[in-house]
Design a protein around this motif. Structure first.
Motif, PDB file in Angstrom:
ATOM      1  N   GLY A  48       1.123  -1.244   0.043  1.00  0.00           N
ATOM      2  CA  GLY A  48      -0.037  -0.026   0.041  1.00  0.00           C
ATOM      3  C   GLY A  48       1.053   1.321   0.016  1.00  0.00           C
ATOM      4  N   SER A  49       0.414   2.215   1.192  1.00  0.00           N
ATOM      5  CA  SER A  49       0.907   4.146   0.131  1.00  0.00           C
ATOM      6  C   SER A  49       1.844   3.491   0.667  1.00  0.00           C
ATOM      7  CB  SER A  49       0.011   4.678   0.690  1.00  0.00           C
ATOM      8  OG  SER A  49       0.237   4.483   1.975  1.00  0.00           O
ATOM      9  N   LYS A  77      -0.330  -5.438  -9.017  1.00  0.00           N
ATOM     10  CA  LYS A  77       0.933  -5.051  -8.492  1.00  0.00           C
ATOM     11  C   LYS A  77       2.403  -5.063  -8.847  1.00  0.00           C
ATOM     12  CE  LYS A  77      -1.325  -2.864  -4.402  1.00  0.00           C
ATOM     13  NZ  LYS A  77      -1.872  -2.203  -3.463  1.00  0.00           N
ATOM     14  N   PRO A 115      -3.397  -3.152   7.071  1.00  0.00           N
ATOM     15  CA  PRO A 115      -4.212  -3.091   8.333  1.00  0.00           C
ATOM     16  C   PRO A 115      -3.910  -3.073   9.501  1.00  0.00           C
ATOM     17  CG  PRO A 115      -5.082  -2.794   6.460  1.00  0.00           C
ATOM     18  CD  PRO A 115      -3.619  -3.294   6.271  1.00  0.00           C
ATOM     19  N   MET A 118      -4.486  -6.890  10.768  1.00  0.00           N
ATOM     20  CA  MET A 118      -3.815  -8.301  10.711  1.00  0.00           C
ATOM     21  C   MET A 118      -1.999  -8.417  10.264  1.00  0.00           C
ATOM     22  SD  MET A 118      -5.107  -7.678   6.073  1.00  0.00           S
ATOM     23  CE  MET A 118      -4.913  -8.941   5.531  1.00  0.00           C
ATOM     24  N   HIS A 119      -1.527  -7.516  11.086  1.00  0.00           N
ATOM     25  CA  HIS A 119      -0.315  -7.776  11.623  1.00  0.00           C
ATOM     26  C   HIS A 119      -0.457  -9.296  12.262  1.00  0.00           C
ATOM     27  CE1 HIS A 119       0.456  -3.182  12.015  1.00  0.00           C
ATOM     28  NE2 HIS A 119      -0.526  -3.221  10.818  1.00  0.00           N
ATOM     29  N   GLU A 136       4.784  -3.123  11.925  1.00  0.00           N
ATOM     30  CA  GLU A 136       4.606  -1.767  11.109  1.00  0.00           C
ATOM     31  C   GLU A 136       4.136  -1.662  12.591  1.00  0.00           C
ATOM     32  OE1 GLU A 136       4.533   1.205  10.756  1.00  0.00           O
ATOM     33  OE2 GLU A 136       6.512   0.352   9.465  1.00  0.00           O
ATOM     34  N   TRP A 205     -10.281   2.134   5.834  1.00  0.00           N
ATOM     35  CA  TRP A 205      -9.532   1.558   7.008  1.00  0.00           C
ATOM     36  C   TRP A 205      -9.427   1.690   7.923  1.00  0.00           C
ATOM     37  CZ3 TRP A 205      -5.264   0.615   9.309  1.00  0.00           C
ATOM     38  CH2 TRP A 205      -4.092   0.966   8.844  1.00  0.00           C
ATOM     39  N   LEU A 211     -10.586  -3.539  11.311  1.00  0.00           N
ATOM     40  CA  LEU A 211      -9.699  -3.507  10.666  1.00  0.00           C
ATOM     41  C   LEU A 211      -8.079  -2.497  11.017  1.00  0.00           C
ATOM     42  CD1 LEU A 211     -10.482  -3.239   7.084  1.00  0.00           C
ATOM     43  CD2 LEU A 211      -9.325  -5.236   7.870  1.00  0.00           C
ATOM     44  N   ASN A 219      -3.807   4.921  15.479  1.00  0.00           N
ATOM     45  CA  ASN A 219      -2.118   5.291  14.092  1.00  0.00           C
ATOM     46  C   ASN A 219      -1.507   6.998  14.615  1.00  0.00           C
ATOM     47  OD1 ASN A 219      -2.223   5.934  11.797  1.00  0.00           O
ATOM     48  ND2 ASN A 219      -3.139   7.092  10.867  1.00  0.00           N
ATOM     49  N   TYR A 300       7.390  12.808   7.141  1.00  0.00           N
ATOM     50  CA  TYR A 300       8.722  11.563   7.107  1.00  0.00           C
ATOM     51  C   TYR A 300       9.717  12.828   6.280  1.00  0.00           C
ATOM     52  CZ  TYR A 300       5.369   8.238   5.748  1.00  0.00           C
ATOM     53  OH  TYR A 300       4.281   7.280   6.249  1.00  0.00           O
TER      54      TYR A 300
HETATM   55  P1  NAD Z   1      -3.024   1.042   2.634  1.00  0.00           P
HETATM   56  O1  NAD Z   1      -4.269   1.360   2.941  1.00  0.00           O
HETATM   57  O2  NAD Z   1      -1.978   2.202   2.303  1.00  0.00           O
HETATM   58  O3  NAD Z   1      -2.414   0.221   2.002  1.00  0.00           O
HETATM   59  C1  NAD Z   1      -2.945  -1.396   3.233  1.00  0.00           C
HETATM   60  C2  NAD Z   1      -2.550  -2.126   1.958  1.00  0.00           C
HETATM   61  O4  NAD Z   1      -2.601  -4.287   3.308  1.00  0.00           O
HETATM   62  C3  NAD Z   1      -2.515  -1.954   0.647  1.00  0.00           C
HETATM   63  O5  NAD Z   1      -1.571  -3.266   0.083  1.00  0.00           O
HETATM   64  C4  NAD Z   1      -3.736  -3.401   0.598  1.00  0.00           C
HETATM   65  O6  NAD Z   1      -4.410  -4.432  -0.316  1.00  0.00           O
HETATM   66  C5  NAD Z   1      -3.593  -4.271   1.676  1.00  0.00           C
HETATM   67  N1  NAD Z   1      -5.004  -5.075   2.500  1.00  0.00           N
HETATM   68  C6  NAD Z   1      -4.976  -6.397   3.068  1.00  0.00           C
HETATM   69  N2  NAD Z   1      -6.200  -6.755   2.488  1.00  0.00           N
HETATM   70  C7  NAD Z   1      -7.061  -5.928   3.349  1.00  0.00           C
HETATM   71  C8  NAD Z   1      -7.766  -4.982   3.660  1.00  0.00           C
HETATM   72  N3  NAD Z   1      -8.969  -5.784   5.009  1.00  0.00           N
HETATM   73  N4  NAD Z   1      -8.599  -3.625   3.893  1.00  0.00           N
HETATM   74  C9  NAD Z   1      -7.463  -2.719   2.981  1.00  0.00           C
HETATM   75  N5  NAD Z   1      -6.211  -3.022   2.662  1.00  0.00           N
HETATM   76  C10 NAD Z   1      -5.804  -4.419   3.033  1.00  0.00           C
HETATM   77  O7  NAD Z   1      -2.033   1.197   4.195  1.00  0.00           O
HETATM   78  P2  NAD Z   1      -0.560   1.879   4.842  1.00  0.00           P
HETATM   79  O8  NAD Z   1      -0.673   3.414   5.144  1.00  0.00           O
HETATM   80  O9  NAD Z   1       0.697   1.613   3.771  1.00  0.00           O
HETATM   81  O10 NAD Z   1      -0.529   1.541   5.934  1.00  0.00           O
HETATM   82  C11 NAD Z   1      -0.299  -0.134   6.452  1.00  0.00           C
HETATM   83  C12 NAD Z   1       0.264  -0.476   7.443  1.00  0.00           C
HETATM   84  O11 NAD Z   1       1.885   0.854   7.747  1.00  0.00           O
HETATM   85  C13 NAD Z   1      -0.382   0.216   9.143  1.00  0.00           C
HETATM   86  O12 NAD Z   1      -0.331  -0.589  10.345  1.00  0.00           O
HETATM   87  C14 NAD Z   1       0.086   1.535   9.646  1.00  0.00           C
HETATM   88  O13 NAD Z   1      -0.722   2.521  10.445  1.00  0.00           O
HETATM   89  C15 NAD Z   1       1.172   1.741   9.347  1.00  0.00           C
HETATM   90  N6  NAD Z   1       2.057   2.910   8.990  1.00  0.00           N
HETATM   91  C16 NAD Z   1       3.475   3.033   9.574  1.00  0.00           C
HETATM   92  C17 NAD Z   1       3.772   4.405   9.308  1.00  0.00           C
HETATM   93  C18 NAD Z   1       4.830   4.640   9.652  1.00  0.00           C
HETATM   94  O14 NAD Z   1       5.234   5.839   9.579  1.00  0.00           O
HETATM   95  N7  NAD Z   1       5.793   4.188  10.672  1.00  0.00           N
HETATM   96  C19 NAD Z   1       3.591   5.282   8.052  1.00  0.00           C
HETATM   97  C20 NAD Z   1       2.242   4.740   7.199  1.00  0.00           C
HETATM   98  C21 NAD Z   1       2.049   4.125   7.644  1.00  0.00           C
END
Ligand code: NAD
Length: 371
Positions: A48-49, A77, A115, A118-119, A136, A205, A211, A219, A300
């Motif tokens: 994801g992002s 992807k 999410p 799921m960790h 994460e 989510w 989730l 968060n 960041y």
């Molecule tokens: P995101 O929504 O951009 O990506 C989530 C990913 O999980 C996607 O690839 C999605 O396809 C997948 N996924 C699998 N099952 C899913 C479901 N049931 N619903 C939604 N998505 C599902 O989220 P993100 O921003 O990449 O965050 C992911 C994790 O990383 C989170 O735990 C978040 O707290 C953490 N995070 C940490 C930081 C940091 O600074 N350390 C920054 C951003 C995110």
């Protein structure tokens, strides 16, 4: 690679494997890591992002680890990731065949970026596959899940880190050092804000309790909790908390804005604000003889700060994620300190649960026993 459990490890010692571990730089605890590796292979789970925008690019800058594999539920992807990061087919997994990663010697570390709810499942599966784990933040959605991850990693004798990138960030280290050395005297009042406006997609989510486990607190609030702990340089002994919403119809399943107040054993007091509908990115310590502030404290970009005597804190641009992942790799390869161990993720989840409990009890003071 098969995981070495504590039981198996003891029996291996009897067979003489200990001599191999003792003659290398690899810490005994992780003797299952191949000794000839200079750079550890990481597989990102969840593209994801954060993986796309931060961790993947960060892994192009790391010195002690590299992107070796991907695990995704979105097959569309895969081609783009394979091409950009030169990942072979054999290192691309789905959520269903993920457990076969056990047999892949290219992958040393599994980094779970899914999410929050799921960790635990994926971290435990990674540990059972004999891989070191980065989880994460927030580490999970309950203390019980944190315990389950910690136990799975201990049983498999693999390292466990939490994705707390600020623990490897140099301006943050300077802030902590100024407090620890009492450059401006003892901190009396410490505050931290962490938040952003998460509007736009009501179906995301992060607003869905099933989730996310919680809202702003799980968060961004974990950054604010970490912030007051750096700023006080001690662990809190109690917390009181309140929840507010400026838009209850949008934030209808998870917490939008939370404030919490902390007491520390030394007499220091602290407070945090975290929100999904307000920006916050600051840590402030008011000390006996001055103050220290990070104002860009968790974002960041460049982390910057200043102090009451005009000292500037600014370590310049760098990839926080690259520093974080290299620190974890050095922990495995060279026995360096694990700067964000699972126990730290669990500690912060204990505080989050106490905050929710205080809110549920109308702002009652909840005592904390942390280590
Ligand atoms: P995101 O929504 O951009 O990506 C989530 C990913 O999980 C996607 O690839 C999605 O396809 C997948 N996924 C699998 N099952 C899913 C479901 N049931 N619903 C939604 N998505 C599902 O989220 P993100 O921003 O990449 O965050 C992911 C994790 O990383 C989170 O735990 C978040 O707290 C953490 N995070 C940490 C930081 C940091 O600074 N350390 C920054 C951003 C995110």
């Amino acid at each position: 690679m098969k995981p070495i459990t504590r039981r198996k490890f003891s029996s291996n010692i009897a067979k003489g494997a200990a001599a191999i571990a003792l003659t290398s730089n690899i810490p005994m605890a992780y003797a299952c890591t191949p000794q000839n590796k200079k750079s550890l292979g990481i597989a990102l789970v969840g593209l994801g992002s954060y993986s796309n925008g931060q961790l993947g690019p960060g892994l192009l800058k790391t010195k002690h680890c590299h992107l070796a594999g991907i695990v995704t539920g979105s097959p569309e992807k895969v081609p783009q990731w394979k091409e950009k990061y030169n990942i072979p087919d054999k290192n691309c997994y789905s959520y269903e065949d993920f457990d076969t990663i056990e047999d892949n010697k290219d992958i040393d570390i599994v980094y779970v970026v899914l999410p929050n709810a799921m960790h635990a499942d994926f971290c435990i599966r990674a540990a059972k596959a004999g891989k070191h784990v980065i989880c994460e933040k927030p580490m999970a959605v309950s203390v019980a899940e944190c315990d389950a991850i910690i136990n799975a990693c201990a049983d498999a004798n693999v390292a466990l880190g939490v994705g707390y990138r600020m623990q490897s960030e140099p301006s943050t280290d300077r802030f902590k050092e100024m407090i620890a050395t009492r450059k401006y005297g003892k901190p009396h009042v410490v505050t931290a804000d962490a938040g952003y406006v998460s509007r736009g997609n009501p179906d995301q989510w992060r607003l869905d309790k099933s989730l996310a486990g919680g809202g702003a607190l799980l968060n961004m609030g974990v950054y604010a909790i970490q912030g007051i702990i750096y700023a006080a340089q001690e662990l809190p002994i109690s917390v009181t908390a309140q929840e507010f919403s400026t838009d209850p119809s949008y934030y209808n399943d998870t917490d939008e804005t939370i404030t919490a107040q902390f007491k520390f054993a030394s007499g220091t007091v602290g407070s945090i604000i975290t929100s999904h509908n307000a920006k916050g990115d600051r840590i402030f310590a008011s000390c006996e003889n001055g103050w220290i502030e990070l104002d860009k404290a968790h974002s960041y970009g460049v982390i910057r700060g200043k102090t009451s005597d005009g000292t500037v804190i600014d370590s310049g641009p760098q990839s926080q994620q690259a520093l974080q992942m290299d620190d974890f790799a050095l922990h495995i390869l060279k026995g360096a300190v694990n700067k964000a161990p699972g126990s730290m993720g669990k500690r912060d989840m204990i505080i989050c649960e106490a905050i929710y409990e205080s809110i549920a009890q109308g702002g009652k003071e909840i005592m904390l026993t942390l280590s």
